[in-house]
Design a protein around this motif. Structure first.
Motif, PDB file in Angstrom:
ATOM      1  N   TYR A  33      47.803   0.644  10.312  1.00  0.00           N
ATOM      2  CA  TYR A  33      47.374  -0.880  10.417  1.00  0.00           C
ATOM      3  C   TYR A  33      48.778  -0.799  11.284  1.00  0.00           C
ATOM      4  O   TYR A  33      49.491  -0.463  11.246  1.00  0.00           O
ATOM      5  N   SER A  98      41.425   0.285   1.671  1.00  0.00           N
ATOM      6  CA  SER A  98      41.153  -1.259   1.833  1.00  0.00           C
ATOM      7  C   SER A  98      39.897  -1.533   1.400  1.00  0.00           C
ATOM      8  O   SER A  98      38.861  -0.908   1.225  1.00  0.00           O
ATOM      9  N   ASN A 102      42.864  -2.903  -4.565  1.00  0.00           N
ATOM     10  CA  ASN A 102      43.542  -2.289  -3.578  1.00  0.00           C
ATOM     11  C   ASN A 102      44.372  -3.534  -3.732  1.00  0.00           C
ATOM     12  O   ASN A 102      44.268  -4.841  -3.126  1.00  0.00           O
ATOM     13  N   THR A 103      45.472  -3.974  -3.738  1.00  0.00           N
ATOM     14  CA  THR A 103      46.555  -5.476  -3.780  1.00  0.00           C
ATOM     15  C   THR A 103      46.584  -5.801  -2.618  1.00  0.00           C
ATOM     16  O   THR A 103      47.479  -6.323  -1.737  1.00  0.00           O
ATOM     17  N   GLY A 104      46.547  -4.653  -1.883  1.00  0.00           N
ATOM     18  CA  GLY A 104      46.859  -5.588  -0.062  1.00  0.00           C
ATOM     19  C   GLY A 104      48.228  -5.192   0.506  1.00  0.00           C
ATOM     20  O   GLY A 104      48.314  -5.023   1.769  1.00  0.00           O
ATOM     21  N   GLU A 105      49.346  -4.800  -0.311  1.00  0.00           N
ATOM     22  CA  GLU A 105      50.807  -4.053   0.292  1.00  0.00           C
ATOM     23  C   GLU A 105      50.821  -3.488   0.786  1.00  0.00           C
ATOM     24  O   GLU A 105      50.003  -1.905   0.819  1.00  0.00           O
ATOM     25  N   LEU A 106      51.429  -4.036   2.271  1.00  0.00           N
ATOM     26  CA  LEU A 106      51.578  -2.660   3.342  1.00  0.00           C
ATOM     27  C   LEU A 106      53.245  -2.279   3.295  1.00  0.00           C
ATOM     28  O   LEU A 106      53.448  -2.879   2.875  1.00  0.00           O
ATOM     29  N   PHE A 108      55.424  -0.872   5.526  1.00  0.00           N
ATOM     30  CA  PHE A 108      56.411  -0.474   6.903  1.00  0.00           C
ATOM     31  C   PHE A 108      56.514   0.631   7.704  1.00  0.00           C
ATOM     32  O   PHE A 108      57.905   0.647   6.460  1.00  0.00           O
ATOM     33  N   GLY A 109      56.942   1.064   8.870  1.00  0.00           N
ATOM     34  CA  GLY A 109      57.459   2.166   9.400  1.00  0.00           C
ATOM     35  C   GLY A 109      58.980   1.144   9.555  1.00  0.00           C
ATOM     36  O   GLY A 109      58.713  -0.331   9.546  1.00  0.00           O
TER      37      GLY A 109
ATOM     38  N   ARG B  31      45.395 -14.333  -1.237  1.00  0.00           N
ATOM     39  CA  ARG B  31      46.391 -13.406  -1.079  1.00  0.00           C
ATOM     40  C   ARG B  31      47.303 -13.772  -0.767  1.00  0.00           C
ATOM     41  O   ARG B  31      47.416 -13.954   0.809  1.00  0.00           O
ATOM     42  N   TYR B  33      51.425 -12.882   0.228  1.00  0.00           N
ATOM     43  CA  TYR B  33      52.643 -11.559   0.155  1.00  0.00           C
ATOM     44  C   TYR B  33      54.266 -11.966   0.474  1.00  0.00           C
ATOM     45  O   TYR B  33      54.257 -12.837   1.933  1.00  0.00           O
ATOM     46  N   TYR B  35      57.972 -10.460   1.912  1.00  0.00           N
ATOM     47  CA  TYR B  35      58.485  -9.751   2.932  1.00  0.00           C
ATOM     48  C   TYR B  35      60.136 -10.039   3.792  1.00  0.00           C
ATOM     49  O   TYR B  35      60.646 -11.122   3.740  1.00  0.00           O
ATOM     50  N   SER B  42      62.960  -2.517   9.222  1.00  0.00           N
ATOM     51  CA  SER B  42      61.826  -3.125   8.769  1.00  0.00           C
ATOM     52  C   SER B  42      61.453  -3.470   7.906  1.00  0.00           C
ATOM     53  O   SER B  42      62.297  -4.792   6.839  1.00  0.00           O
ATOM     54  N   LEU B  43      60.371  -4.214   7.671  1.00  0.00           N
ATOM     55  CA  LEU B  43      60.040  -5.232   6.051  1.00  0.00           C
ATOM     56  C   LEU B  43      59.463  -4.578   4.593  1.00  0.00           C
ATOM     57  O   LEU B  43      59.000  -3.243   5.078  1.00  0.00           O
ATOM     58  N   VAL B  48      53.795  -9.299  -4.095  1.00  0.00           N
ATOM     59  CA  VAL B  48      52.103  -9.683  -3.997  1.00  0.00           C
ATOM     60  C   VAL B  48      51.281 -10.618  -5.069  1.00  0.00           C
ATOM     61  O   VAL B  48      51.512 -10.646  -6.099  1.00  0.00           O
ATOM     62  N   LEU B  50      48.008 -12.459  -6.201  1.00  0.00           N
ATOM     63  CA  LEU B  50      47.308 -11.937  -5.689  1.00  0.00           C
ATOM     64  C   LEU B  50      46.489 -13.370  -6.474  1.00  0.00           C
ATOM     65  O   LEU B  50      44.771 -12.947  -6.587  1.00  0.00           O
ATOM     66  N   TRP B  98      42.036  -5.389   3.980  1.00  0.00           N
ATOM     67  CA  TRP B  98      43.191  -6.525   2.613  1.00  0.00           C
ATOM     68  C   TRP B  98      44.406  -5.843   3.100  1.00  0.00           C
ATOM     69  O   TRP B  98      45.627  -6.992   2.660  1.00  0.00           O
ATOM     70  N   GLY B  99      44.677  -5.505   4.535  1.00  0.00           N
ATOM     71  CA  GLY B  99      46.194  -5.502   5.051  1.00  0.00           C
ATOM     72  C   GLY B  99      46.673  -6.292   6.393  1.00  0.00           C
ATOM     73  O   GLY B  99      47.410  -6.070   6.998  1.00  0.00           O
TER      74      GLY B  99
END
Lengths: 117, 113
Positions: A33, A98, A102-106, A108-109, B31, B33, B35, B42-43, B48, B50, B98-99
Motif C-alpha cells: 500500500y 489481502s 488476514n487481519t489487515g494489519e499494516l 509501515f515503513g 475492522r 486499528y 496505531y 512511522s506508524l 487490531v 476485528l 483489507w489494508g
C-alpha cells in the motif's frame, strides 16, 4: 531487511520536476500500500497492490501520480510535474495478503518526505 | 463515504492518571486499528480489533470496539511519559482490500509529571 524499507528518506525537488519514491516491503508480504501523510493529519490511502497488479488506485489524486510493482515485490511511486501541494510524507506499508484469513494489519515503513519548492 | 473522527485531538495527561481517546466512524465496519506515531517516525501497530465487543490490552493501553455504536476507545491507565505520541485510529473500508484504511486525524498525547 526485517521491515518495510523506503528510499529516499528525504527528497527536495523543484516545482515541475519528476520524482520516484521506492518501497521494499517485508519479505513474503504480497499486499503493498501507498499512503500520503500531510503535516498534522492522518495518512490517506493512495493505491494498493496485490502481487504485481494495482488492485485499487482510487486514492491517487490525479494522473500525475502513478505506481508500479513489476515483479510483485519492490514498488515505485512516480510523480510527474510536481506541485507544491504534493509536499508530504509518502508512506509505504505491506501486509501478508489481502482478503481471506488476514487481519489487515499494516506494517509501515519510515516514509519518504517529499518537499516541492 | 467513510468518515473517522477522533477526540480529543490533543490530550495533556498527568503522569499516573487515566484517560480515554474516542474514535467514531460513520459507516458499518467491523475492522478497527490503533496505531502510534512518534515525531518524525512511522506508524507502529498497537491493536487490531476485528469483531464487535473485541477488547485488547497491552501494558497500560486497552482498546475496545463497539460496532453497533461505531465507536472504539483507547484507554490509558496510569499514564507515563513514554506514552507521549500521536495515536491514530483507522477503520477498514472494504472487505476486498483489507489494508485500505480510513484514518482519523490523530490524538496528540503529551504526558507531563
Amino acid at each position: 531487511g526485517a521491515g518495510v524499507s523506503q528510499t529516499p528518506s528525504n527528497k527536495v525537488t523543484e516545482k515541475g520536476k519528476y520524482v520516484e519514491l521506492r518501497c521494499d516491503p517485508i519479505s513474503g508480504h504480497t499486499a503493498l500500500y501507498w499512503y500520503r501523510q500531510s503535516l498534522g493529519q492522518g495518512p490517506e490511502f493512495l493505491i494498493y497492490f496485490q502481487g504485481t497488479g494495482a488492485a485499487d488506485d482510487s486514492g491517487l489524486p490525479n494522473d500525475r501520480f502513478f505506481a508500479v510493482r513489476p515483479e510483485g515485490s519492490v514498488s515505485t511511486l512516480k510523480i510527474q510535474r510536481t506541485e507544491r501541494g504534493d509536499s508530504a510524507v509518502y508512506l509505504c506499508a505491506s501486509s501478508r495478503f489481502s482478503g481471506g484469513a488476514n487481519t489487515g494489519e499494516l506494517f509501515f515503513g519510515e516514509g519518504s518526505r517529499l518537499t516541492v519548492l | 463515504e467513510l468518515k473517522v473522527e477522533q477526540n480529543p485531538l490533543f490530550l495533556s495527561m498527568q503522569e499516573g492518571k487515566n484517560y480515554t481517546i474516542y474514535c467514531n466512524y460513520s459507516t458499518t465496519s467491523d475492522r478497527l486499528y490503533w496505531y502510534r506515531q512518534d515525531p518524525g517516525k512511522s506508524l507502529e501497530s498497537l491493536f487490531v480489533l476485528l469483531s464487535n465487543g473485541a477488547v485488547k490490552q497491552e501494558g497500560r493501553l486497552m482498546a475496545s470496539l463497539d460496532t453497533k455504536a461505531r465507536l472504539s476507545t483507547l484507554h490509558i491507565t496510569a499514564a507515563v511519559h513514554d506514552l507521549s505520541a500521536t495515536y491514530f485510529c483507522a477503520v477498514g473500508q472494504t472487505t476486498d482490500s483489507w489494508g485500505k484504511l480510513q484514518f482519523g486525524a490523530g490524538t496528540q498525547v503529551v504526558v507531563t509529571p
